[in-house]
Design a protein around this motif. Structure first.
Motif, PDB file in Angstrom:
ATOM      1  N   TRP A  14       1.212 -74.099   6.673  1.00  0.00           N
ATOM      2  CA  TRP A  14       1.564 -74.148   7.902  1.00  0.00           C
ATOM      3  C   TRP A  14       2.128 -73.037   8.572  1.00  0.00           C
ATOM      4  N   ALA A  15       2.225 -73.232   9.470  1.00  0.00           N
ATOM      5  CA  ALA A  15       2.332 -71.950  10.623  1.00  0.00           C
ATOM      6  C   ALA A  15       3.232 -72.528  11.509  1.00  0.00           C
ATOM      7  N   TRP A  22       7.499 -74.253  -6.959  1.00  0.00           N
ATOM      8  CA  TRP A  22       7.450 -73.004  -6.433  1.00  0.00           C
ATOM      9  C   TRP A  22       6.199 -71.992  -7.294  1.00  0.00           C
ATOM     10  N   SER A  23       5.883 -71.035  -6.616  1.00  0.00           N
ATOM     11  CA  SER A  23       5.147 -70.285  -6.427  1.00  0.00           C
ATOM     12  C   SER A  23       5.088 -69.158  -8.313  1.00  0.00           C
ATOM     13  N   VAL A  73       5.328 -63.505  16.492  1.00  0.00           N
ATOM     14  CA  VAL A  73       4.331 -64.116  16.907  1.00  0.00           C
ATOM     15  C   VAL A  73       3.644 -65.823  16.031  1.00  0.00           C
ATOM     16  N   ARG A  74       4.182 -64.772  14.355  1.00  0.00           N
ATOM     17  CA  ARG A  74       3.550 -66.082  13.508  1.00  0.00           C
ATOM     18  C   ARG A  74       4.268 -65.862  12.144  1.00  0.00           C
ATOM     19  N   ILE A  75       4.948 -66.785  11.429  1.00  0.00           N
ATOM     20  CA  ILE A  75       5.482 -67.304  10.368  1.00  0.00           C
ATOM     21  C   ILE A  75       5.208 -68.458   9.507  1.00  0.00           C
ATOM     22  N   GLU A  76       4.213 -68.641   8.867  1.00  0.00           N
ATOM     23  CA  GLU A  76       3.305 -68.847   7.703  1.00  0.00           C
ATOM     24  C   GLU A  76       3.980 -69.360   6.494  1.00  0.00           C
ATOM     25  N   ALA A  77       4.135 -70.826   5.896  1.00  0.00           N
ATOM     26  CA  ALA A  77       4.879 -71.153   4.688  1.00  0.00           C
ATOM     27  C   ALA A  77       3.490 -72.282   3.929  1.00  0.00           C
ATOM     28  N   GLU A  78       3.898 -71.726   3.160  1.00  0.00           N
ATOM     29  CA  GLU A  78       2.301 -72.082   1.927  1.00  0.00           C
ATOM     30  C   GLU A  78       2.899 -73.299   1.150  1.00  0.00           C
ATOM     31  N   LEU A 116      -5.053 -74.260   0.334  1.00  0.00           N
ATOM     32  CA  LEU A 116      -5.618 -72.954   0.313  1.00  0.00           C
ATOM     33  C   LEU A 116      -5.888 -73.301  -1.343  1.00  0.00           C
ATOM     34  N   ARG A 117      -6.980 -73.658  -1.977  1.00  0.00           N
ATOM     35  CA  ARG A 117      -7.911 -73.707  -3.447  1.00  0.00           C
ATOM     36  C   ARG A 117      -7.670 -72.693  -4.584  1.00  0.00           C
TER      37      ARG A 117
END
Length: 174
Positions: A165-166, A31-32, A121-126, A149-150
């Motif tokens: 991811w998208a 987790w973040s 239109v776009r959903i992202e996940a890290e 993404l460093r």
């Protein structure tokens, strides 16, 4: 609601359940932010969820099991940008509910809401590299890994790389 789950905005009554979820080191290992250690952190997250909902900048939900009414996890669309019609996806499942397909069930419902009701239109996940369960779920749902993404996150003073991811609306899976 899904066949096995209820999804709803958290309330103060969920404080202890959320603290147990976000306080579990095994659950939080990908987790973040660090594990939670006090009820005040859960109360702050509940207040933030309600504020984000009112502003239209986020939809933070708890996942409840219909079979036992237990708090099975949480999921969210956050950093919602109506102008750009995109948001970020997050999800977390309590250990007793792992391996049953419940994360996929909850995320599918949330994605449908994001694409249909919110007209995203776009959903992202890290995702942290090595979180194989999460990357497998995203791939099954039609997400594509777009790169790394460093040093994207800082957790316990450590820089963490993530994969981005998208999912675009036309690419979504049933």
């Amino acid at each position: 609601m899904t066949p096995r789950l209820y999804l709803r905005v958290p309330t103060d009554a969920d404080t202890h359940g959320l603290l147990a979820l976000y306080g579990d080191r095994e659950v939080m290992r990908h987790w973040s932010h660090p594990v939670w250690t006090c009820p005040g952190q859960a109360r702050a997250a509940i207040a933030e969820a309600q504020t984000d909902l009112a502003r239209g900048s986020g939809l933070h939900l708890i996942i409840l099991s219909r079979s036992d009414d237990g708090l099975a996890g949480s999921c969210a669309l956050f950093d919602i940008h109506p102008q750009h019609r995109r948001a970020t996806l997050g999800y977390l499942l309590a250990r007793p509910y792992w391996g049953q397909g419940l994360a996929g069930e909850a995320v599918r419902a949330l994605l449908a809401h994001g694409f249909d009701a919110l007209e995203l239109v776009r959903i992202e996940a890290e995702v942290i590299p090595g979180n194989d369960a999460s990357t497998a779920l995203l791939a099954r749902l039609g997400f594509r890994c777009e790169g790394s993404l460093r040093a994207r996150w800082r957790v316990d003073e450590k820089a963490i790389d993530v994969q981005l991811w998208a999912l675009l609306r036309p690419d979504r899976s049933a």
